[in-house]
Scaffold this motif. Structure first.
Motif, short mmCIF file in Angstrom:
data_model
loop_
_atom_site.label_atom_id
_atom_site.label_comp_id
_atom_site.label_asym_id
_atom_site.label_seq_id
_atom_site.Cartn_x
_atom_site.Cartn_y
_atom_site.Cartn_z
N GLN A 118 -10.26 -19.69 -16.57
CA GLN A 118 -11.23 -19.33 -15.54
C GLN A 118 -11.33 -20.42 -14.48
O GLN A 118 -12.39 -20.65 -13.92
CB GLN A 118 -12.58 -19.07 -16.17
CG GLN A 118 -12.57 -17.93 -17.15
CD GLN A 118 -13.94 -17.73 -17.79
OE1 GLN A 118 -14.94 -18.27 -17.35
NE2 GLN A 118 -13.97 -16.96 -18.85
N GLY A 119 -10.23 -21.11 -14.21
CA GLY A 119 -10.23 -22.14 -13.19
C GLY A 119 -10.01 -23.52 -13.79
O GLY A 119 -9.73 -23.67 -14.98
N THR A 120 -10.15 -24.52 -12.93
CA THR A 120 -9.93 -25.91 -13.32
C THR A 120 -11.06 -26.77 -12.77
O THR A 120 -11.52 -26.56 -11.65
CB THR A 120 -8.59 -26.42 -12.76
OG1 THR A 120 -7.56 -25.53 -13.18
CG2 THR A 120 -8.28 -27.83 -13.25
N LEU A 121 -11.49 -27.72 -13.57
CA LEU A 121 -12.52 -28.67 -13.16
C LEU A 121 -11.88 -30.05 -13.00
O LEU A 121 -11.15 -30.51 -13.88
CB LEU A 121 -13.62 -28.76 -14.21
CG LEU A 121 -14.62 -29.91 -14.08
CD1 LEU A 121 -15.43 -29.79 -12.79
CD2 LEU A 121 -15.54 -29.94 -15.29
N PHE A 122 -12.14 -30.68 -11.85
CA PHE A 122 -11.75 -32.05 -11.58
C PHE A 122 -13.04 -32.85 -11.44
O PHE A 122 -13.91 -32.46 -10.66
CB PHE A 122 -10.95 -32.16 -10.28
CG PHE A 122 -9.69 -31.35 -10.27
CD1 PHE A 122 -8.48 -31.92 -10.64
CD2 PHE A 122 -9.71 -30.02 -9.90
CE1 PHE A 122 -7.32 -31.18 -10.64
CE2 PHE A 122 -8.55 -29.26 -9.88
CZ PHE A 122 -7.35 -29.83 -10.25
N ASP B 135 -10.61 -22.43 -8.10
CA ASP B 135 -10.53 -21.02 -8.52
C ASP B 135 -11.43 -20.72 -9.71
O ASP B 135 -11.01 -20.14 -10.71
CB ASP B 135 -9.07 -20.65 -8.85
CG ASP B 135 -8.18 -20.75 -7.63
OD1 ASP B 135 -8.67 -20.59 -6.50
OD2 ASP B 135 -6.97 -20.98 -7.81
N THR B 136 -12.68 -21.12 -9.63
CA THR B 136 -13.66 -20.95 -10.70
C THR B 136 -14.81 -20.09 -10.19
O THR B 136 -15.32 -20.30 -9.10
CB THR B 136 -14.20 -22.33 -11.15
OG1 THR B 136 -13.09 -23.17 -11.46
CG2 THR B 136 -15.08 -22.21 -12.37
N SER B 137 -15.23 -19.12 -10.99
CA SER B 137 -16.31 -18.22 -10.58
C SER B 137 -17.63 -18.99 -10.43
O SER B 137 -17.82 -20.05 -11.03
CB SER B 137 -16.50 -17.11 -11.61
OG SER B 137 -17.04 -17.63 -12.81
#
Length: 92
Positions: free
Chosen positions: A41-45, A56-58
């Motif tokens: 569901q996306g990527t966290l930095f 690209d995270t909701s």
């Protein structure tokens, strides 16, 4: 053409990478950043200067991860209201 959405949240203070590493098991961590895939569901930095950047995270997932990070860490990360920034990038 592929489009990507970036959303960033800035906290008032620096965030030690070791504290964030404990919150996100399986993350890749260096002294300068933390990177974690959010279950497809996306990527966290995350950066030690107090920024969380979502790729690209909701909105729902961003909110859940931000609240989790802020609530699980000790003050001063919960001081004040975090600032949110948005951007898009199109790739050809």
């Amino acid at each position: 053409m592929t489009s990507h959405a970036f959303n960033a949240i800035a906290f008032v203070d620096n965030v030690p990478m070791r504290e964030l590493e404990a919150l996100f098991p399986g993350a890749r961590v260096s002294p300068h950043e933390l990177v974690v895939a959010l279950d497809g569901q996306g990527t966290l930095f995350a950066f030690p200067f107090g920024a969380l950047v979502f790729l690209d995270t909701s909105a729902e997932r961003r909110e859940a991860e931000t609240i989790a990070a802020a609530c699980r860490t000790a003050p001063p990360y919960t001081r004040g209201r975090p600032r949110e920034f948005r951007g898009r990038r199109a790739r050809r």
